[in-house]
Motif scaffolding. Structure first.
Motif, PDB file in Angstrom:
ATOM      1  N   MET A 126       7.463   1.847   6.168  1.00 26.07           N
ATOM      2  CA  MET A 126       6.266   2.389   5.491  1.00 26.07           C
ATOM      3  C   MET A 126       5.369   1.105   4.750  1.00 26.07           C
ATOM      4  O   MET A 126       5.828   0.056   4.355  1.00 26.07           O
ATOM      5  CB  MET A 126       6.746   2.970   4.249  1.00 26.07           C
ATOM      6  N   LEU A 127       4.064   1.277   4.847  1.00 26.67           N
ATOM      7  CA  LEU A 127       3.050   0.081   4.535  1.00 26.67           C
ATOM      8  C   LEU A 127       3.309   0.145   3.018  1.00 26.67           C
ATOM      9  O   LEU A 127       2.928   1.052   2.284  1.00 26.67           O
ATOM     10  CB  LEU A 127       1.719   0.690   5.085  1.00 26.67           C
ATOM     11  N   PRO A 128       3.488  -1.070   2.437  1.00 26.19           N
ATOM     12  CA  PRO A 128       3.479  -1.449   0.973  1.00 26.19           C
ATOM     13  C   PRO A 128       2.347  -1.326   0.408  1.00 26.19           C
ATOM     14  O   PRO A 128       1.440  -2.580   0.291  1.00 26.19           O
ATOM     15  CB  PRO A 128       4.300  -2.402   0.764  1.00 26.19           C
ATOM     16  N   LEU A 129       1.379  -0.326   0.231  1.00 22.48           N
ATOM     17  CA  LEU A 129       0.184  -0.141  -0.285  1.00 22.48           C
ATOM     18  C   LEU A 129      -0.114   0.401  -1.662  1.00 22.48           C
ATOM     19  O   LEU A 129       0.648   1.549  -1.874  1.00 22.48           O
ATOM     20  CB  LEU A 129      -0.757   0.665   0.855  1.00 22.48           C
ATOM     21  N   ASP A 130      -0.772  -0.409  -2.348  1.00 17.67           N
ATOM     22  CA  ASP A 130      -1.305   0.027  -3.796  1.00 17.67           C
ATOM     23  C   ASP A 130      -2.522   0.152  -4.021  1.00 17.67           C
ATOM     24  O   ASP A 130      -3.290  -0.559  -3.735  1.00 17.67           O
ATOM     25  CB  ASP A 130      -0.536  -1.155  -4.649  1.00 17.67           C
ATOM     26  N   ARG A 131      -2.874   1.504  -4.469  1.00 19.87           N
ATOM     27  CA  ARG A 131      -4.409   1.969  -4.911  1.00 19.87           C
ATOM     28  C   ARG A 131      -4.198   1.377  -6.367  1.00 19.87           C
ATOM     29  O   ARG A 131      -3.561   1.922  -7.219  1.00 19.87           O
ATOM     30  CB  ARG A 131      -4.577   3.477  -4.744  1.00 19.87           C
ATOM     31  N   SER A 132      -5.233   0.656  -6.893  1.00 22.48           N
ATOM     32  CA  SER A 132      -5.549   0.725  -8.215  1.00 22.48           C
ATOM     33  C   SER A 132      -5.690   1.908  -8.958  1.00 22.48           C
ATOM     34  O   SER A 132      -6.064   2.960  -8.288  1.00 22.48           O
ATOM     35  CB  SER A 132      -6.849  -0.189  -8.478  1.00 22.48           C
ATOM     36  N   PRO A 133      -5.743   2.181 -10.253  1.00 24.46           N
ATOM     37  CA  PRO A 133      -5.897   3.336 -10.992  1.00 24.46           C
ATOM     38  C   PRO A 133      -7.092   3.957 -10.837  1.00 24.46           C
ATOM     39  O   PRO A 133      -7.375   5.152 -10.326  1.00 24.46           O
ATOM     40  CB  PRO A 133      -5.455   2.897 -12.466  1.00 24.46           C
ATOM     41  N   LYS A 134      -8.101   3.190 -10.706  1.00 21.54           N
ATOM     42  CA  LYS A 134      -9.488   3.605 -10.512  1.00 21.54           C
ATOM     43  C   LYS A 134      -9.858   4.105  -9.077  1.00 21.54           C
ATOM     44  O   LYS A 134     -10.453   5.433  -8.815  1.00 21.54           O
ATOM     45  CB  LYS A 134     -10.673   2.583 -10.926  1.00 21.54           C
ATOM     46  N   VAL A 135      -9.197   3.519  -8.032  1.00 24.14           N
ATOM     47  CA  VAL A 135      -9.419   4.115  -6.872  1.00 24.14           C
ATOM     48  C   VAL A 135      -8.519   5.334  -6.483  1.00 24.14           C
ATOM     49  O   VAL A 135      -8.694   6.234  -6.048  1.00 24.14           O
ATOM     50  CB  VAL A 135      -9.021   2.916  -5.727  1.00 24.14           C
ATOM     51  N   ALA A 136      -7.237   5.106  -7.087  1.00 23.78           N
ATOM     52  CA  ALA A 136      -6.405   6.337  -7.177  1.00 23.78           C
ATOM     53  C   ALA A 136      -6.799   7.641  -7.599  1.00 23.78           C
ATOM     54  O   ALA A 136      -6.551   8.905  -6.899  1.00 23.78           O
ATOM     55  CB  ALA A 136      -5.098   6.040  -7.503  1.00 23.78           C
ATOM     56  N   GLU A 137      -7.640   7.389  -8.828  1.00 20.89           N
ATOM     57  CA  GLU A 137      -8.164   8.799  -9.582  1.00 20.89           C
ATOM     58  C   GLU A 137      -9.353   9.253  -8.915  1.00 20.89           C
ATOM     59  O   GLU A 137     -10.029  10.080  -9.242  1.00 20.89           O
ATOM     60  CB  GLU A 137      -8.268   8.266 -10.915  1.00 20.89           C
TER      61      GLU A 137
END
Length: 299
Positions: free
Chosen positions: A1-12
């Motif tokens: 699985m790709l270890p991808l993190d969205r910042s809180p502002k992007v995720a929201e």
């Protein structure tokens, strides 16, 4: 699985997103100008009703959007690797940290479902490529990854006629925004005609959607000229580029080291004016990219 993190502002985010590269932070400007510019670019995108997503690899995680703390940390980190298609996977797999070039940012944007990306200028065919075969992976990435890239053309330090030829061969739409001439980064015109022209962000968004409907691979390059009051005319910048290139050749500088050297030397030779123009064109590109992203989101 790709270890991808969205910042809180992007995720929201529920609205349009615009991807941003990170090499402009790590390789394009000194601290603190780099972080100030990065925040200014993000602010322009927000003002236009979209959400910025600056991409990077940090500690083996693909970051889609950076927090203030992450942006500060990246801006202060020395000897950050420039990541392109060839090495982004290795950097993630080995827990490394790297800044994304145009090609790597397009890959990151596709992974995160982002369709529009704003940058300064794309890479292309380097001068003397008939001997060195030095051609940026940005060109082939545009041919395979479905992201619309807004740039002030290709960097003026490149062989622009050959760059346009390769883009044509690869089937990449090159769309000049609001003019017929292909821009040349610091200058509004390269003296070369752009293959296509659009005067409306909605037209660019429609072309992006039509490529998907036709099942065509790749994205499109939107060549957005630097604002007239901020440009360095071609007849003024051309001899400066030539001098910087001669110095690079004499010093035996090649590969990934060429572009940072040339940009730094041109900065010195223009008394810092090239950097101010660079900042102006990035802000201008971010503005247009946000408008295109809004049109895509609405369609």
């Amino acid at each position: 699985m790709l270890p991808l993190d969205r910042s809180p502002k992007v995720a929201e985010a529920s609205g349009p997103l615009v991807a941003l590269e990170s090499t402009i932070i790590t390789h394009g400007m000194p601290y603190p100008k780099n972080v100030e510019t990065a925040r200014a670019v993000e602010a322009v995108i927000r003002k236009e009703g979209a959400v910025p997503a600056t991409t990077a690899v940090m500690d083996g995680r693909l970051k889609i959007g950076l927090t203030d703390a992450e942006l500060d940390r990246l801006a202060k980190t020395e000897k950050v690797t420039k990541l392109s298609r060839a090495d982004i996977a290795h950097c993630i797999a080995t827990g490394g940290t790297g800044a994304t070039t145009v090609a790597a940012t397009m890959i990151a944007a596709r992974a995160a479902g982002i369709e529009v990306f704003a940058t300064g200028g794309i890479g292309g065919v380097h001068r003397g490529a008939e001997d060195s075969f030095d051609i940026s992976a940005d060109l082939t990435e545009l041919a395979r990854t479905p992201v619309t890239v807004v740039a002030a053309g290709a960097k003026a330090i490149l062989d622009l006629p050959k760059t346009l030829e390769v883009l044509e061969t690869q089937g990449v739409p090159v769309i000049a925004y609001g003019q017929d001439a292909f821009p040349a980064f610091w200058s509004r015109s390269s003296g070369l005609a752009a293959p296509l022209r659009c005067d409306d962000p909605a037209e660019i968004a429609a072309a992006h959607r039509m490529r998907r409907s036709l099942g065509l691979d790749g994205g499109q390059l939107v060549a957005n000229p630097v604002p007239e009051g901020d440009e360095i005319p071609a007849d003024e910048i051309t001899p400066i580029i030539a001098q910087a290139q001669d110095e690079a050749d004499a010093a035996g500088i090649s590969g990934k080291a060429v572009t940072p050297f040339l940009l730094a030397r041109i900065f010195e030779l223009t008394g810092g004016r090239s950097l101010e123009t660079n900042i102006a064109l990035v802000l201008n590109n971010a503005r247009l990219a946000a408008r295109i992203a809004r049109e895509l989101h609405a369609s």
